[in-house]
Design a protein around this motif. Structure first.
Motif, PDB file in Angstrom:
ATOM      1  N   VAL A 152       0.866  -1.182   0.000  1.00 22.05           N
ATOM      2  CA  VAL A 152       0.000   0.000   0.000  1.00 22.05           C
ATOM      3  C   VAL A 152       0.903   1.232   0.000  1.00 22.05           C
ATOM      4  O   VAL A 152       1.791   1.349   0.835  1.00 22.05           O
ATOM      5  CB  VAL A 152      -0.928   0.001   1.242  1.00 22.05           C
ATOM      6  N   THR A 153       0.659   2.149  -0.938  1.00 18.54           N
ATOM      7  CA  THR A 153       1.494   3.344  -1.060  1.00 18.54           C
ATOM      8  C   THR A 153       0.924   4.505  -0.245  1.00 18.54           C
ATOM      9  O   THR A 153      -0.235   4.477   0.178  1.00 18.54           O
ATOM     10  CB  THR A 153       1.597   3.790  -2.540  1.00 18.54           C
ATOM     11  N   ASP A 154       1.749   5.528  -0.078  1.00 16.52           N
ATOM     12  CA  ASP A 154       1.289   6.744   0.602  1.00 16.52           C
ATOM     13  C   ASP A 154       0.149   7.395  -0.176  1.00 16.52           C
ATOM     14  O   ASP A 154      -0.764   7.954   0.419  1.00 16.52           O
ATOM     15  CB  ASP A 154       2.445   7.737   0.774  1.00 16.52           C
ATOM     16  N   THR A 155       0.202   7.316  -1.489  1.00 14.15           N
ATOM     17  CA  THR A 155      -0.878   7.865  -2.323  1.00 14.15           C
ATOM     18  C   THR A 155      -2.179   7.115  -2.065  1.00 14.15           C
ATOM     19  O   THR A 155      -3.244   7.731  -1.963  1.00 14.15           O
ATOM     20  CB  THR A 155      -0.502   7.774  -3.820  1.00 14.15           C
ATOM     21  N   ASP A 156      -2.095   5.789  -1.945  1.00 15.45           N
ATOM     22  CA  ASP A 156      -3.281   4.989  -1.632  1.00 15.45           C
ATOM     23  C   ASP A 156      -3.895   5.432  -0.303  1.00 15.45           C
ATOM     24  O   ASP A 156      -5.112   5.572  -0.184  1.00 15.45           O
ATOM     25  CB  ASP A 156      -2.937   3.494  -1.533  1.00 15.45           C
ATOM     26  N   LEU A 157      -3.033   5.674   0.685  1.00 20.37           N
ATOM     27  CA  LEU A 157      -3.520   6.088   2.007  1.00 20.37           C
ATOM     28  C   LEU A 157      -4.134   7.482   1.961  1.00 20.37           C
ATOM     29  O   LEU A 157      -5.156   7.736   2.601  1.00 20.37           O
ATOM     30  CB  LEU A 157      -2.385   6.036   3.029  1.00 20.37           C
ATOM     31  N   ALA A 158      -3.535   8.384   1.193  1.00 24.03           N
ATOM     32  CA  ALA A 158      -4.083   9.736   1.065  1.00 24.03           C
ATOM     33  C   ALA A 158      -5.453   9.704   0.396  1.00 24.03           C
ATOM     34  O   ALA A 158      -6.377  10.408   0.822  1.00 24.03           O
ATOM     35  CB  ALA A 158      -3.127  10.625   0.275  1.00 24.03           C
ATOM     36  N   LEU A 159      -5.606   8.880  -0.636  1.00 23.14           N
ATOM     37  CA  LEU A 159      -6.903   8.755  -1.307  1.00 23.14           C
ATOM     38  C   LEU A 159      -7.943   8.134  -0.378  1.00 23.14           C
ATOM     39  O   LEU A 159      -9.104   8.545  -0.376  1.00 23.14           O
ATOM     40  CB  LEU A 159      -6.767   7.927  -2.580  1.00 23.14           C
ATOM     41  N   LEU A 160      -7.532   7.158   0.410  1.00 19.59           N
ATOM     42  CA  LEU A 160      -8.446   6.542   1.376  1.00 19.59           C
ATOM     43  C   LEU A 160      -8.928   7.593   2.379  1.00 19.59           C
ATOM     44  O   LEU A 160     -10.123   7.687   2.665  1.00 19.59           O
ATOM     45  CB  LEU A 160      -7.751   5.388   2.097  1.00 19.59           C
ATOM     46  N   ALA A 161      -8.006   8.395   2.907  1.00 18.66           N
ATOM     47  CA  ALA A 161      -8.371   9.434   3.876  1.00 18.66           C
ATOM     48  C   ALA A 161      -9.321  10.449   3.252  1.00 18.66           C
ATOM     49  O   ALA A 161     -10.267  10.909   3.901  1.00 18.66           O
ATOM     50  CB  ALA A 161      -7.123  10.130   4.415  1.00 18.66           C
ATOM     51  N   GLN A 162      -9.100  10.784   1.988  1.00 21.73           N
ATOM     52  CA  GLN A 162      -9.992  11.717   1.292  1.00 21.73           C
ATOM     53  C   GLN A 162     -11.391  11.115   1.160  1.00 21.73           C
ATOM     54  O   GLN A 162     -12.389  11.799   1.405  1.00 21.73           O
ATOM     55  CB  GLN A 162      -9.435  12.054  -0.084  1.00 21.73           C
ATOM     56  N   ARG A 163     -11.468   9.838   0.780  1.00 21.48           N
ATOM     57  CA  ARG A 163     -12.772   9.175   0.642  1.00 21.48           C
ATOM     58  C   ARG A 163     -13.507   9.136   1.981  1.00 21.48           C
ATOM     59  O   ARG A 163     -14.722   9.358   2.034  1.00 21.48           O
ATOM     60  CB  ARG A 163     -12.588   7.752   0.121  1.00 21.48           C
ATOM     61  N   VAL A 164     -12.771   8.864   3.052  1.00 19.94           N
ATOM     62  CA  VAL A 164     -13.379   8.817   4.383  1.00 19.94           C
ATOM     63  C   VAL A 164     -13.924  10.196   4.759  1.00 19.94           C
ATOM     64  O   VAL A 164     -15.064  10.321   5.219  1.00 19.94           O
ATOM     65  CB  VAL A 164     -12.366   8.308   5.437  1.00 19.94           C
ATOM     66  N   GLU A 165     -13.125  11.242   4.538  1.00 19.12           N
ATOM     67  CA  GLU A 165     -13.591  12.592   4.870  1.00 19.12           C
ATOM     68  C   GLU A 165     -14.814  12.974   4.052  1.00 19.12           C
ATOM     69  O   GLU A 165     -15.779  13.532   4.584  1.00 19.12           O
ATOM     70  CB  GLU A 165     -12.483  13.620   4.658  1.00 19.12           C
ATOM     71  N   GLU A 166     -14.799  12.659   2.763  1.00 17.44           N
ATOM     72  CA  GLU A 166     -15.945  12.983   1.917  1.00 17.44           C
ATOM     73  C   GLU A 166     -17.197  12.251   2.379  1.00 17.44           C
ATOM     74  O   GLU A 166     -18.289  12.819   2.397  1.00 17.44           O
ATOM     75  CB  GLU A 166     -15.632  12.643   0.454  1.00 17.44           C
ATOM     76  N   ALA A 167     -17.050  10.995   2.772  1.00 18.44           N
ATOM     77  CA  ALA A 167     -18.202  10.218   3.254  1.00 18.44           C
ATOM     78  C   ALA A 167     -18.754  10.808   4.545  1.00 18.44           C
ATOM     79  O   ALA A 167     -19.967  10.906   4.727  1.00 18.44           O
ATOM     80  CB  ALA A 167     -17.809   8.762   3.460  1.00 18.44           C
ATOM     81  N   ILE A 168     -17.868  11.223   5.424  1.00 16.09           N
ATOM     82  CA  ILE A 168     -18.305  11.804   6.703  1.00 16.09           C
ATOM     83  C   ILE A 168     -18.972  13.154   6.472  1.00 16.09           C
ATOM     84  O   ILE A 168     -20.025  13.443   7.037  1.00 16.09           O
ATOM     85  CB  ILE A 168     -17.115  11.927   7.669  1.00 16.09           C
ATOM     86  N   ARG A 169     -18.381  13.983   5.621  1.00 11.70           N
ATOM     87  CA  ARG A 169     -18.978  15.294   5.333  1.00 11.70           C
ATOM     88  C   ARG A 169     -20.326  15.150   4.634  1.00 11.70           C
ATOM     89  O   ARG A 169     -21.214  15.975   4.809  1.00 11.70           O
ATOM     90  CB  ARG A 169     -18.031  16.152   4.506  1.00 11.70           C
ATOM     91  N   ALA A 170     -20.494  14.088   3.835  1.00 12.43           N
ATOM     92  CA  ALA A 170     -21.757  13.870   3.129  1.00 12.43           C
ATOM     93  C   ALA A 170     -22.911  13.604   4.088  1.00 12.43           C
ATOM     94  O   ALA A 170     -24.070  13.808   3.725  1.00 12.43           O
ATOM     95  CB  ALA A 170     -21.618  12.696   2.153  1.00 12.43           C
ATOM     96  N   THR A 171     -22.606  13.195   5.312  1.00 18.02           N
ATOM     97  CA  THR A 171     -23.671  12.977   6.296  1.00 18.02           C
ATOM     98  C   THR A 171     -24.275  14.293   6.761  1.00 18.02           C
ATOM     99  O   THR A 171     -25.379  14.304   7.290  1.00 18.02           O
ATOM    100  CB  THR A 171     -23.151  12.210   7.536  1.00 18.02           C
ATOM    101  N   GLY A 172     -23.526  15.389   6.593  1.00 19.79           N
ATOM    102  CA  GLY A 172     -24.022  16.699   7.011  1.00 19.79           C
ATOM    103  C   GLY A 172     -23.786  16.998   8.475  1.00 19.79           C
ATOM    104  O   GLY A 172     -24.117  18.085   8.945  1.00 19.79           O
ATOM    105  N   ALA A 173     -23.195  16.078   9.200  1.00 21.13           N
ATOM    106  CA  ALA A 173     -22.936  16.289  10.626  1.00 21.13           C
ATOM    107  C   ALA A 173     -21.718  17.188  10.806  1.00 21.13           C
ATOM    108  O   ALA A 173     -20.763  17.114  10.042  1.00 21.13           O
ATOM    109  CB  ALA A 173     -22.695  14.954  11.320  1.00 21.13           C
ATOM    110  N   SER A 174     -21.767  18.040  11.814  1.00 21.66           N
ATOM    111  CA  SER A 174     -20.617  18.893  12.104  1.00 21.66           C
ATOM    112  C   SER A 174     -19.731  18.274  13.181  1.00 21.66           C
ATOM    113  O   SER A 174     -18.605  18.712  13.386  1.00 21.66           O
ATOM    114  CB  SER A 174     -21.067  20.283  12.540  1.00 21.66           C
TER     115      SER A 174
END
Length: 158
Positions: free
Chosen positions: A76-98
């Protein structure tokens, strides 16, 4: 918004643009008092409620460091981990919760991590799903095999 030059408490928005990642807005402002211009960046805040009740801002870097431990020795590369973190943040923000519980972030990591590397997924899941015994690991492995279309392997008997 206070003018950073003359401290006037009124400023005028001259231009607004969405950032490249779509998560913030850059605004050009002008002070009607001194006439000087300056830029601001606005983002929606996302706070994490830690287990001890303390609030702290969400951090992709913390997601990456937590997942990196599960990915040690895996391809697993650092790029893979950065993309995973981005996907997680986007999923959490999509919930609308602060605000979101730290445990919910761990659970949100599971699905993208599973797609990235199944061994790392099992390591991470053992913590966040609270595996208590080998039976929990066997059940998770069987579920992965079923969902991947391979038949469960019978346990070796000695």
């Amino acid at each position: 918004m206070h003018c950073p030059f003359c401290r006037n408490d009124d400023t005028k928005v001259v231009d607004s643009r969405v950032s490249d990642d779509g998560l913030s807005i850059r605004r050009r402002r002008q002070c009607p008092n001194c006439g000087r211009r300056f830029s601001t960046t606005e983002t929606a805040s996302l706070n994490v409620i830690k287990r001890n009740g303390v609030l702290e801002p969400f951090s992709r870097e913390k997601v990456v460091s937590g997942v990196r431990k599960a990915c040690q020795g895996r391809p697993v590369t650092d790029t893979d981990l950065a993309l995973l973190a981005q996907r997680v943040e986007e999923a959490i923000r999509a919930t609308g919760a602060s605000q979101i519980d730290a445990n919910d972030i761990g659970l949100a990591i599971l699905s993208p991590l599973r797609e990235l590397d199944e061994v790392a997924y099992l390591r991470f899941a053992s913590v966040y799903q609270g595996f208590k015994s080998l039976d929990d690991f066997e059940e998770a492995i069987t579920l992965l095999r079923v969902e991947n279309g391979s038949s469960p392997q019978p346990a070796d008997t000695v």
